[in-house]
Design a protein around this motif. Structure first.
Motif, PDB file in Angstrom:
ATOM      1  N   VAL A 163     -65.970   2.385 -30.648  1.00  0.00           N
ATOM      2  CA  VAL A 163     -65.814   3.172 -29.429  1.00  0.00           C
ATOM      3  C   VAL A 163     -65.656   4.631 -29.846  1.00  0.00           C
ATOM      4  CG1 VAL A 163     -64.419   3.547 -27.364  1.00  0.00           C
ATOM      5  CG2 VAL A 163     -64.751   1.221 -28.242  1.00  0.00           C
TER       6      VAL A 163
ATOM      7  N   GLY B 104     -64.191  -2.064 -24.939  1.00  0.00           N
ATOM      8  CA  GLY B 104     -65.283  -1.100 -25.056  1.00  0.00           C
ATOM      9  C   GLY B 104     -66.182  -1.347 -26.247  1.00  0.00           C
TER      10      GLY B 104
ATOM     11  N   GLU C 220     -65.840   8.270 -25.586  1.00  0.00           N
ATOM     12  CA  GLU C 220     -65.656   7.077 -24.762  1.00  0.00           C
ATOM     13  C   GLU C 220     -64.175   6.724 -24.656  1.00  0.00           C
ATOM     14  OE1 GLU C 220     -66.675   3.674 -22.429  1.00  0.00           O
ATOM     15  OE2 GLU C 220     -67.525   5.649 -22.790  1.00  0.00           O
ATOM     16  N   LYS C 221     -63.412   6.914 -25.745  1.00  0.00           N
ATOM     17  CA  LYS C 221     -61.969   6.659 -25.673  1.00  0.00           C
ATOM     18  C   LYS C 221     -61.310   7.556 -24.638  1.00  0.00           C
ATOM     19  CE  LYS C 221     -61.020   4.937 -30.340  1.00  0.00           C
ATOM     20  NZ  LYS C 221     -60.408   5.249 -31.651  1.00  0.00           N
TER      21      LYS C 221
END
Length: 298
Positions: free
Chosen positions: A272, A253, A276-277
């Motif tokens: 990231v 990512g 988003e994680k």
């Protein structure tokens, strides 16, 4: 608890503190392993962090060599079962007692750090990937006996692929920082010449079509290696597949984060985000559940 058990718990707590402080992404992923496996990963990470810090945390070459030589001498003593009675080595001894570990990847890690002391920009992608093996592919081999207990030998190539992919990602994230703070250019000379991106351009933090093409060529290679690893994820231990896949996807990512920031990895730190994680976490959960369903149907 006996004194030994207390000492061992203290050793693992020391290693966990190191990974928690230095790599939230790895800790986030590998803390989901069963506790005995997670502890083993923390100990291996601590060794690699100390090796890395032997170079990056010392101001001159003499101090770097001294710190790295000390660690290498301790590793040789460890190999002969004569290691110092310190927290790192107490934890690693327990890891070697519990898992079928090989010592060579630990020496390879130290060799990788030596190349940073005697740093020269890689001439081509092959030289870059060899460096990436030493400092990161070696870590994949260290972890294999823990996360692939029955398939260690057959998954060595995939473990190395993942390590190289992650190190290429590090390099692509830290282009500006490595040049500015460490005077290192990991972008291969042949690729820079091919795309027409000069050291003067780098000094000026220039993000142009040449830089993007160069960056994407290395990113594409990293993504190819992530894919090669992911194709074999089902061969890893069932209790390890999720955290290993999660760690690889979070790291992958970072490439998306750089793209999202218009390739500004020269004077901007890319990472990231927590949101988003969470998205990646949910995606990995879904893919893992789907794979389990297919396995049951078969």
């Amino acid at each position: 608890m006996t004194n030994f058990q207390n000492e061992l718990e203290e050793a693992y707590a020391y290693c966990e503190k190191i990974i928690k402080r230095h790599s939230k992404s790895f800790y986030y992923a590998f803390s989901t392993l069963p506790k005995p496996k997670a502890k083993a990963v923390y100990a291996i990470y601590a060794f690699c962090r100390i090796a890395d810090d032997s170079v990056d945390e010392h101001g001159n070459e003499s101090e770097q060599w001294q710190a790295l030589t000390k660690l290498e001498n301790q590793l040789r003593l460890f190999e002969m079962n004569q290691e110092p009675n310190t927290l790192l080595w107490i934890a690693l001894r327990d890891v070697f007692n519990r898992y079928d570990m090989k010592i060579q990847p630990f020496y390879d890690q130290i060799s990788g750090q030596k190349t940073d002391i005697l740093f020269q920009s890689p001439r081509d992608i092959n030289e870059l990937e060899h460096y990436c093996y030493l400092v990161a592919g070696s870590v994949g081999l260290m972890l294999l006996p823990i996360i692939a207990t029955n398939e260690r030998e057959s998954l060595e190539e995939e473990a190395v692929h993942l390590g190289i992919a992650m190190q290429l990602t590090n390099i692509l994230r830290d282009v500006g920082e490595d040049y500015r703070d460490k005077n290192r250019i990991y972008l291969p000379d042949s690729l820079r010449r091919k795309e027409g991106y000069t050291i003067t351009d780098l000094q000026n933090s220039l993000i142009n079509n040449s830089f993007i093409a160069l960056w994407e060529e290395l990113a594409t290679r990293a993504e190819e290696l992530y894919d090669l690893f992911q194709n074999k994820i089902n061969a890893f231990d069932e209790d390890s597949q999720f955290p290993v896949l999660l760690s690889s996807q979070i790291y992958r990512g970072i490439l998306g984060a750089v793209r999202k920031n218009n390739y500004n990895c020269l004077n901007k730190r890319n990472y990231v985000s927590a949101i988003e994680k969470q998205r990646i976490y949910r995606s990995v959960v879904t893919s893992t559940v789907r794979a389990e369903s297919h396995k049951l149907e078969a």
